[in-house]
Design a protein around this motif. Structure first.
Motif, short mmCIF file in Angstrom:
data_model
loop_
_atom_site.label_atom_id
_atom_site.label_comp_id
_atom_site.label_asym_id
_atom_site.label_seq_id
_atom_site.Cartn_x
_atom_site.Cartn_y
_atom_site.Cartn_z
N GLU A 1 0.80 -1.23 0.00
CA GLU A 1 0.00 0.00 0.00
C GLU A 1 0.83 1.28 0.00
N SER A 2 2.16 1.20 -0.17
CA SER A 2 3.00 2.39 -0.01
C SER A 2 2.89 3.30 -1.22
N VAL A 3 3.12 4.60 -0.98
CA VAL A 3 3.13 5.63 -2.01
C VAL A 3 4.44 6.38 -1.87
N THR A 4 5.17 6.54 -2.97
CA THR A 4 6.49 7.15 -2.94
C THR A 4 6.49 8.42 -3.78
N SER A 5 7.11 9.47 -3.25
CA SER A 5 7.20 10.72 -3.98
C SER A 5 8.28 10.61 -5.06
N GLU A 6 8.32 11.58 -5.96
CA GLU A 6 9.32 11.60 -7.02
C GLU A 6 10.70 11.89 -6.45
N GLU A 7 11.72 11.20 -7.00
CA GLU A 7 13.07 11.45 -6.52
C GLU A 7 13.46 12.90 -6.79
N THR A 8 14.20 13.47 -5.85
CA THR A 8 14.70 14.83 -5.98
C THR A 8 16.21 14.80 -5.87
N LYS A 9 16.88 15.49 -6.78
CA LYS A 9 18.35 15.50 -6.80
C LYS A 9 18.86 16.73 -6.09
N ARG A 10 19.79 16.53 -5.16
CA ARG A 10 20.38 17.63 -4.43
C ARG A 10 21.56 18.21 -5.20
N SER A 11 22.09 19.33 -4.70
CA SER A 11 23.20 19.99 -5.38
C SER A 11 24.46 19.14 -5.37
N ASP A 12 24.62 18.23 -4.40
CA ASP A 12 25.80 17.37 -4.35
C ASP A 12 25.65 16.11 -5.19
N GLY A 13 24.58 16.01 -5.98
CA GLY A 13 24.39 14.87 -6.86
C GLY A 13 23.65 13.71 -6.25
N LEU A 14 23.35 13.75 -4.96
CA LEU A 14 22.64 12.66 -4.30
C LEU A 14 21.14 12.87 -4.40
N PHE A 15 20.39 11.79 -4.23
CA PHE A 15 18.93 11.83 -4.36
C PHE A 15 18.27 11.61 -3.01
N PHE A 16 17.02 12.08 -2.91
CA PHE A 16 16.21 11.78 -1.73
C PHE A 16 14.74 11.78 -2.13
N TYR A 17 13.93 11.08 -1.38
CA TYR A 17 12.49 11.15 -1.52
C TYR A 17 11.86 10.62 -0.25
N THR A 18 10.55 10.76 -0.17
CA THR A 18 9.81 10.25 0.98
C THR A 18 8.85 9.16 0.50
N THR A 19 8.61 8.20 1.39
CA THR A 19 7.67 7.13 1.09
C THR A 19 6.65 7.06 2.22
N ASN A 20 5.41 6.86 1.86
CA ASN A 20 4.31 6.82 2.83
C ASN A 20 3.62 5.46 2.77
N LEU A 21 3.25 4.97 3.93
CA LEU A 21 2.45 3.75 4.02
C LEU A 21 1.18 4.10 4.79
N THR A 22 0.05 4.01 4.13
CA THR A 22 -1.25 4.30 4.76
C THR A 22 -2.02 2.99 4.92
N PHE A 23 -2.46 2.72 6.13
CA PHE A 23 -3.21 1.49 6.38
C PHE A 23 -4.16 1.72 7.55
N VAL A 24 -5.08 0.80 7.70
CA VAL A 24 -6.06 0.86 8.79
C VAL A 24 -5.67 -0.21 9.81
N PRO A 25 -5.21 0.20 10.99
CA PRO A 25 -4.73 -0.79 11.96
C PRO A 25 -5.87 -1.60 12.57
N LYS A 26 -5.58 -2.87 12.83
CA LYS A 26 -6.50 -3.77 13.50
C LYS A 26 -5.94 -4.15 14.87
N ALA A 27 -6.78 -4.76 15.67
CA ALA A 27 -6.34 -5.13 17.01
C ALA A 27 -5.19 -6.12 16.96
N GLU A 28 -5.18 -7.00 15.96
CA GLU A 28 -4.11 -7.99 15.88
C GLU A 28 -2.78 -7.40 15.45
#
Length: 934
Positions: free
Chosen positions: A438-465
């Motif tokens: 169920e994860s959703v990932t943002s588009e990669e972003t390149k920093r000035s030093d050439g490295l990349f970063f992004y954020t990933t989200n996991l949305t779910f409905v928790p159960k008692a178990e």
């Protein structure tokens, strides 16, 4: 446990034994506890891996487990899947079988078996020429390893190999933690050595038997370099032949030019960002000694540059000035070259290259080795390798979208993955060992030093178990064997109960007859909750309360309960309110039930008209009194403790078909600020009642902050020692509690303690504060200040007046045209921050007209009163920092500086919170701006 260490190979599954002795089996695991922990050589702290307590298992290392079936038989062995090198250490098994406890330890060692290659396997060489055998040992762990060379002659006798002919390099660590090493054997055989077999024998901790690889030697007769003499004159040429042979031997042994053999760029050319890497080059078997070695680097879309130069004729003296200058320019590369001579007159250069690469400059760069030697007839020889630099992803801690986790309500886990290269990585969310999709990932972003970063989200409905489950975000490059991980554990999950209204059985209670009040609590988690029954303000004892579990829903694991209390009502219990309070996970739910006994007056209400109470508008409160007999009844209205004499009405009594009477009682008022929070009491007295029925309510009127006028002076320009009256009007506030103080600069002149407040037509308070002041000549242009503090609304207002005395001149113009009043409003936490010295303030504005989702937006913030020196500015979008597009500029025409940020919004955003944070040496300021997107 086992006394000997458990030795297992990398990525294999293994078990560490722990046997329980002295008890009859099967064991009662509901009374047992088992804890496994580990202590590695890198830390003194023990890490808990697995816990088993009264039938419940908790794994703190993915995949660890204990078989319950085996545990019943006394076997508490720990199962470890896919063991890694870092997991080697001392393991402790603590077992509790109530009431006894014991523990033992065992050692786990992780190894990797080497792979051995010998090349060439078939060696053909001319007599008295030189050749090298290479024995490559790869992917072994630990680093300790023994390599031996053995020569087996044609008569099958083993012989030793001279140590000076063996060159074993230093081991090189691979990205997965294993090691590689190369050992070389120099051969210079004679014809008698043909048919010999050379063995490379490898001993390592992971091997039960040594690994052995062989190569067979074939020696051929040399081709003659001297032409056949035209004739054989035995007597005359014997001396010439002897001289020629001696000269040929000397030439071949010591003077013949031999080109170098080159082994270039061994080691790991796939390097890690900003981590030290080592490459090796071997230049061997050349003569004469003079040789020149140059290294070149060609970065992406740039010209090739020389980064290091070395000459053997300077090896015994000093490094050339050119080499020194290059070392200063290219500090990411460090070279160590060592020249050695051999008994046969040849030379060897070993080169070690230490590289500290970075993605921005060195990825896909070409590293070249150029060798110049006089035996190379076609000119310099060049060897080239392509550098690959990657940065492993770093994972920030997993963040949860809410601190209050509720059952069946969606929550989002967020993980920021950053500082990686190249941008393609594999990402996975897991719940324990179960992969989630169920994860959703943002588009990669390149920093000035050439490295990349992004954020990933996991949305779910928790159960008692899901309680106790560990949610893990994993990321790795496709060619990497190891995941980087960041985990979050679902520890608490809350679903507050649905609480019914209190039910009375029988529905019409009577004096002296048993009455049961009941209430149900359904669909809640976890099971722990507290129930209290209260009679008015007195809590009833637990002895009178009964709790009953209702059959739970096994599909949802939710809980249900019912609570009962049985009472024997007396006349004084009539109209008494019974409360049931349910406390669940720090939240309290309260239900009330007024006990109305049969044959006693009943009071219902209040009813408000209109529903919303406003200052200055008529308002009424109505109670209904019914079911009383005889008809003589008394009602009373009170405000706080004072009886209300006017505005209350009681309708004429009416009799129903049962002979009982009822009436309606009403209280009309026009609320003012003086009524803020007042308690209104309605009391009924009747001969059937042992004590009056009392109902009360509080007037819930809104708090209103004051309006303060400008300061007025009479006279406007007084003479020296002439009394001047300053006054400020404070109006439209509620409640009445207010503080007023007057200051001359920082000196307090007056504080109004006893206020003569008035109520205006709109129902709000009004007050005029006055100050009598006799100025001296030194008071000309003095700042007088009136401070108004209204506690209920946390409002602080101050008004300024610049006192100008008559007969004092000014160079600015007519005094009457000067601004004499300044308004400053703020919070109570810093009431005087802008009087003499204005504190830094932040103001954000959007410079982009009609900003839209998916497009670049520019925001600007003006910071008043400080410069960019010793100041650090950060911009945030939500909780994450904006790392690019920030510019800070000092203002030339006013004190302060501006900071701006340019960033690209997401295509699906409608609005976002942008925060500017300014940090100085003394304190931190921030301002938030809501960006609306089209």
């Amino acid at each position: 446990m086992k006394t000997k260490p458990v030795i297992t190979s990398l990525n294999d599954n293994t078990s560490i034994a722990c046997q329980i002795h002295g008890y009859d089996t099967p064991l009662d695991i509901s009374k047992m506890g088992v804890t496994w922990s580990r202590k590695t050589s890198n830390t003194d702290k023990e890490e808990t891996l697995f816990q088993f307590l009264a039938g419940t298992s908790t794994s703190y290392r993915l995949g660890t487990s204990i078989s319950k079936d085996e545990l019943i038989r006394g076997n508490a062995s720990l199962f470890l899947p896919k063991v890694q090198f870092k997991e080697a250490g001392t393991y402790r098994c603590k077992v509790t079988v109530t009431p006894s406890a014991a523990e033992d330890t065992g050692v786990l060692e992780v190894v990797a078996q080497p792979a051995v290659n010998l090349f060439p396997e078939e060696v053909t060489i001319e007599s008295d020429k030189e050749k090298t055998l290479s024995c490559e040992v790869k992917n072994f762990y630990p680093n300790s390893l023994n390599i031996r060379w053995v020569k087996v002659s044609k008569n099958h006798q083993d012989g030793g190999v001279a140590g000076e002919d063996i060159c074993t390099g230093t081991s090189v660590e691979n990205e997965d933690g294993t090691f590689n090493v190369i050992s070389k054997l120099r051969l210079q055989p004679s014809l008698q050595d043909s048919g010999n077999v050379y063995r490379c024998i490898v001993s390592h901790k992971s091997l039960q038997d040594n690994l052995l690889v062989t190569a067979t030697l074939t020696v051929t007769a040399p081709k003659s370099d001297v032409g056949t003499l035209a004739g054989i004159c035995v007597g005359t040429i014997l001396l010439c032949i002897f001289v020629t042979a001696v000269v040929a031997f000397i030439y071949k042994k010591y003077l013949k030019r031999i080109p170098p053999n080159i082994t270039a760029f061994t080691g790991n050319v796939e390097m890690k960002h900003l981590e030290d890497s080592v490459l090796y080059c071997q230049i061997s078997g050349f003569r004469p000694k003079c040789i020149m070695v140059d290294f070149f680097l060609k970065k992406h879309q740039q010209e090739k540059e020389k980064i290091y130069s070395w000459k053997s004729i300077q090896q015994d003296t000093k490094q050339s000035s050119e080499g020194t200058a290059l070392l200063e320019k290219f500090r990411d590369f460090q070279f160590q070259l060592n020249l050695q001579s051999h008994d046969n007159g040849t030379f060897e250069v070993s080169c070690t290259i230490h590289v500290r690469p970075n993605v921005h400059e060195h990825d896909n760069a070409e590293l070249s080795l150029e060798i110049s030697h006089e035996a190379l007839q076609r000119g310099p020889t060049i060897r080239t390798t392509l550098l690959k630099v990657r940065a492993e992803p770093n994972l920030d801690p997993v963040l949860c979208s809410t601190d209050e986790l509720k059952l069946d309500e969606p929550l989002t886990l967020t993980c920021r993955i950053h500082s990686f290269f190249p941008k393609t990585i594999e990402l996975q969310w897991c719940k324990d060992e179960q992969a989630l999709e169920e994860s959703v990932t943002s588009e990669e972003t390149k920093r000035s030093d050439g490295l990349f970063f992004y954020t990933t989200n996991l949305t779910f409905v928790p159960k008692a178990e899901d309680v106790g489950k560990r949610f893990t975000c994993r990321a790795k490059h496709r060619h990497s064997h190891l995941y980087k991980e960041s985990s979050w554990q679902l520890e608490n999950l809350v679903l507050n109960p649905q609480v019914s209204e209190i039910v009375c059985d029988p529905s019409i209670p009577e004096v002296g007859k048993s009455v049961t009040l009941s209430c149900t609590m359904t669909n809640y988690y976890p099971a722990e909750c507290q129930v209290h029954w209260i009679r008015d303000f007195e809590e009833l004892g637990n002895a009178a309360v009964r709790m009953q579990d209702i059959q739970p829903n096994t599909a949802t694991n939710l809980h249900h309960k019912a609570s009962y209390i049985t009472i024997m009502p007396q006349p004084e219990d009539h109209a008494v309110t019974y409360f049931m309070e349910v406390t669940h996970c720090s939240r309290t739910i309260r239900k009330a039930y007024p006990l109305m006994l049969k044959g006693f007056p009943k009071v219902t209400g209040p009813v408000f008209h209109p529903n919303d109470m406003k200052y200055g508008d008529p308002f009424s409160i109505t109670y209904e009194v019914m079911d009383f007999y005889p008809k003589d009844i008394q009602v009373q209205w009170l405000k706080e403790e004072d009886e209300i004499r006017s505005g209350s009405f009681m309708e004429d009594l009416k009799q129903d078909s049962k002979g009982c009477f009822h009436t309606s009682c009403k209280f009309d008022l026009t609320p003012t600020a003086l009524d803020y929070g007042k308690k209104i009491v309605f009391r009924v007295k009747h001969e059937t009642l042992t004590q009056p029925i009392t109902k009360y309510m509080f007037l819930k009127l809104p708090a209103k902050s004051p309006t303060v006028s400008e300061i007025r002076a009479t006279p406007a320009r007084p003479n020296v020692d002439e009394t001047v009256c300053l006054e400020a009007s404070i109006s439209d506030f509620a409640p009445k509690e207010i503080k007023v103080a007057w200051y001359k600069d920082w000196m307090k002149l007056q504080e109004d303690n006893t206020l003569n407040l008035q109520s205006a037509r709109n129902g709000l308070c009004f007050y005029v504060s006055k100050l009598q002041f006799s100025p001296k000549a030194s008071d000309n242009k003095t700042s007088l200040r009136c401070e108004v503090t209204h506690l209920a609304t946390h409002c602080f207002i101050e008004k300024f007046f610049e006192l100008k005395l008559r007969d004092f001149s000014t160079s600015i113009g007519d005094l009457s045209t000067l601004t004499t009043n300044q308004n400053h409003e703020g919070s109570l936490t810093n009431p005087r921050s802008s009087i003499l010295e204005r504190a830094p303030t932040l103001t954000i504005q959007c410079l982009t007209n009609n900003p839209k989702a998916g497009e670049n937006v520019t925001l600007q913030c003006f910071i008043y009163g400080i410069s960019t020196d010793n100041t650090y500015v950060s911009w945030y979008k939500g909780r994450y920092p904006i790392e690019e597009g920030i510019e800070n500029t000092d203002c030339e025409d006013k004190p302060g500086f501006t900071t701006s940020v340019n960033f690209k919004t997401k295509g699906d955003e409608k609005e976002c919170k942008i925060r500017c944070e300014v940090v100085t040496e003394d304190e931190t300021f921030e301002e938030t701006y809501t960006l609306k997107l089209g």
